[in-house]
Design a protein around this motif. Structure first.
Motif, PDB file in Angstrom:
ATOM      1  N   THR A  93     -84.147  51.167  55.507  1.00 48.66           N
ATOM      2  CA  THR A  93     -83.721  50.762  54.169  1.00 48.66           C
ATOM      3  C   THR A  93     -82.249  50.377  54.218  1.00 48.66           C
ATOM      4  O   THR A  93     -81.417  51.139  54.689  1.00 48.66           O
ATOM      5  CB  THR A  93     -83.933  51.899  53.149  1.00 48.66           C
ATOM      6  OG1 THR A  93     -85.305  52.265  53.158  1.00 48.66           O
ATOM      7  CG2 THR A  93     -83.523  51.460  51.758  1.00 48.66           C
ATOM      8  N   GLU A  94     -81.979  49.174  53.741  1.00 44.09           N
ATOM      9  CA  GLU A  94     -80.604  48.697  53.634  1.00 44.09           C
ATOM     10  C   GLU A  94     -80.456  48.094  52.243  1.00 44.09           C
ATOM     11  O   GLU A  94     -81.088  47.082  51.927  1.00 44.09           O
ATOM     12  CB  GLU A  94     -80.302  47.654  54.704  1.00 44.09           C
ATOM     13  CG  GLU A  94     -78.865  47.218  54.723  1.00 44.09           C
ATOM     14  CD  GLU A  94     -78.530  46.323  55.914  1.00 44.09           C
ATOM     15  OE1 GLU A  94     -77.339  46.002  56.057  1.00 44.09           O
ATOM     16  OE2 GLU A  94     -79.421  45.942  56.675  1.00 44.09           O
ATOM     17  N   GLY A  95     -79.673  48.770  51.406  1.00 44.27           N
ATOM     18  CA  GLY A  95     -79.548  48.331  50.018  1.00 44.27           C
ATOM     19  C   GLY A  95     -80.873  48.503  49.295  1.00 44.27           C
ATOM     20  O   GLY A  95     -81.450  49.576  49.288  1.00 44.27           O
ATOM     21  N   ASN A  96     -81.377  47.411  48.719  1.00 42.72           N
ATOM     22  CA  ASN A  96     -82.649  47.443  47.996  1.00 42.72           C
ATOM     23  C   ASN A  96     -83.830  46.989  48.837  1.00 42.72           C
ATOM     24  O   ASN A  96     -84.927  46.833  48.322  1.00 42.72           O
ATOM     25  CB  ASN A  96     -82.569  46.564  46.747  1.00 42.72           C
ATOM     26  CG  ASN A  96     -81.599  47.105  45.737  1.00 42.72           C
ATOM     27  OD1 ASN A  96     -81.373  48.305  45.676  1.00 42.72           O
ATOM     28  ND2 ASN A  96     -81.015  46.218  44.933  1.00 42.72           N
ATOM     29  N   THR A  97     -83.607  46.751  50.131  1.00 48.11           N
ATOM     30  CA  THR A  97     -84.651  46.220  50.999  1.00 48.11           C
ATOM     31  C   THR A  97     -85.119  47.274  51.998  1.00 48.11           C
ATOM     32  O   THR A  97     -84.309  47.887  52.691  1.00 48.11           O
ATOM     33  CB  THR A  97     -84.131  44.994  51.786  1.00 48.11           C
ATOM     34  OG1 THR A  97     -83.618  44.043  50.849  1.00 48.11           O
ATOM     35  CG2 THR A  97     -85.219  44.366  52.619  1.00 48.11           C
ATOM     36  N   THR A  98     -86.421  47.459  52.060  1.00 48.30           N
ATOM     37  CA  THR A  98     -87.009  48.374  53.029  1.00 48.30           C
ATOM     38  C   THR A  98     -87.937  47.588  53.941  1.00 48.30           C
ATOM     39  O   THR A  98     -88.797  46.842  53.473  1.00 48.30           O
ATOM     40  CB  THR A  98     -87.801  49.502  52.331  1.00 48.30           C
ATOM     41  OG1 THR A  98     -86.909  50.231  51.487  1.00 48.30           O
ATOM     42  CG2 THR A  98     -88.424  50.437  53.343  1.00 48.30           C
TER      43      THR A  98
END
Length: 140
Positions: free
Chosen positions: A53-58
């Motif tokens: 998960t990086e920010g709002n992206t998984t």
């Protein structure tokens, strides 16, 4: 900030969706082995995925399959697209279902359920330790 965790998906030969899905640190085989439904107790295929998960992206990436080699056929296929780029797909099938995963997964064929459990325990311990070390390094 980037976070990583490893999850498990457990399958049997009767349905084409996981009978259990959770974080590998929270998973407990005793719950499956003591389940009142005998089909749930007959699990024979495990997929371990890495979730980043990086920010709002998984991003979910399957990395390991642990399976009963007497019930499942696991093989890699090479797929070529219109632009002649080749990718690898891992195809896992039994008499009732087929599961496809992108990439060449680490494969652990086993002869019985006890072997599957042992292989999962070994693999998950290594992944948990690896993840904790990465987490410590990131927080420095």
């Amino acid at each position: 900030m980037i976070s990583e965790e490893y999850n498990i998906q457990v399958y049997n030969s009767y349905v084409d969706f996981p009978i259990s899905m959770t974080n590998i640190e929270d998973f407990n085989f005793e719950k499956l082995l003591s389940h009142p439904n005998p089909q749930v107790r007959e699990f024979n295929f495990i997929v371990i995925t890495k979730c980043t998960t990086e920010g709002n992206t998984t991003t979910v990436q399957p990395i390991i399959v642990i399976y009963n080699k007497n019930d499942w056929n696991v093989r890699c296929e090479y797929i070529e697209n219109l632009y002649h780029n080749v990718s690898i797909k891992t195809v896992c099938s039994n008499r009732c279902q087929s599961l496809d995963f992108t990439g060449d997964l680490i494969k652990f064929p086993c002869s019985n359920q006890e072997e599957i459990i042992n292989r999962f325990n070994i693999s998950s311990k290594k992944l948990i330790v690896k993840n904790k070390i990465k987490s410590l390094i990131r927080h420095k």
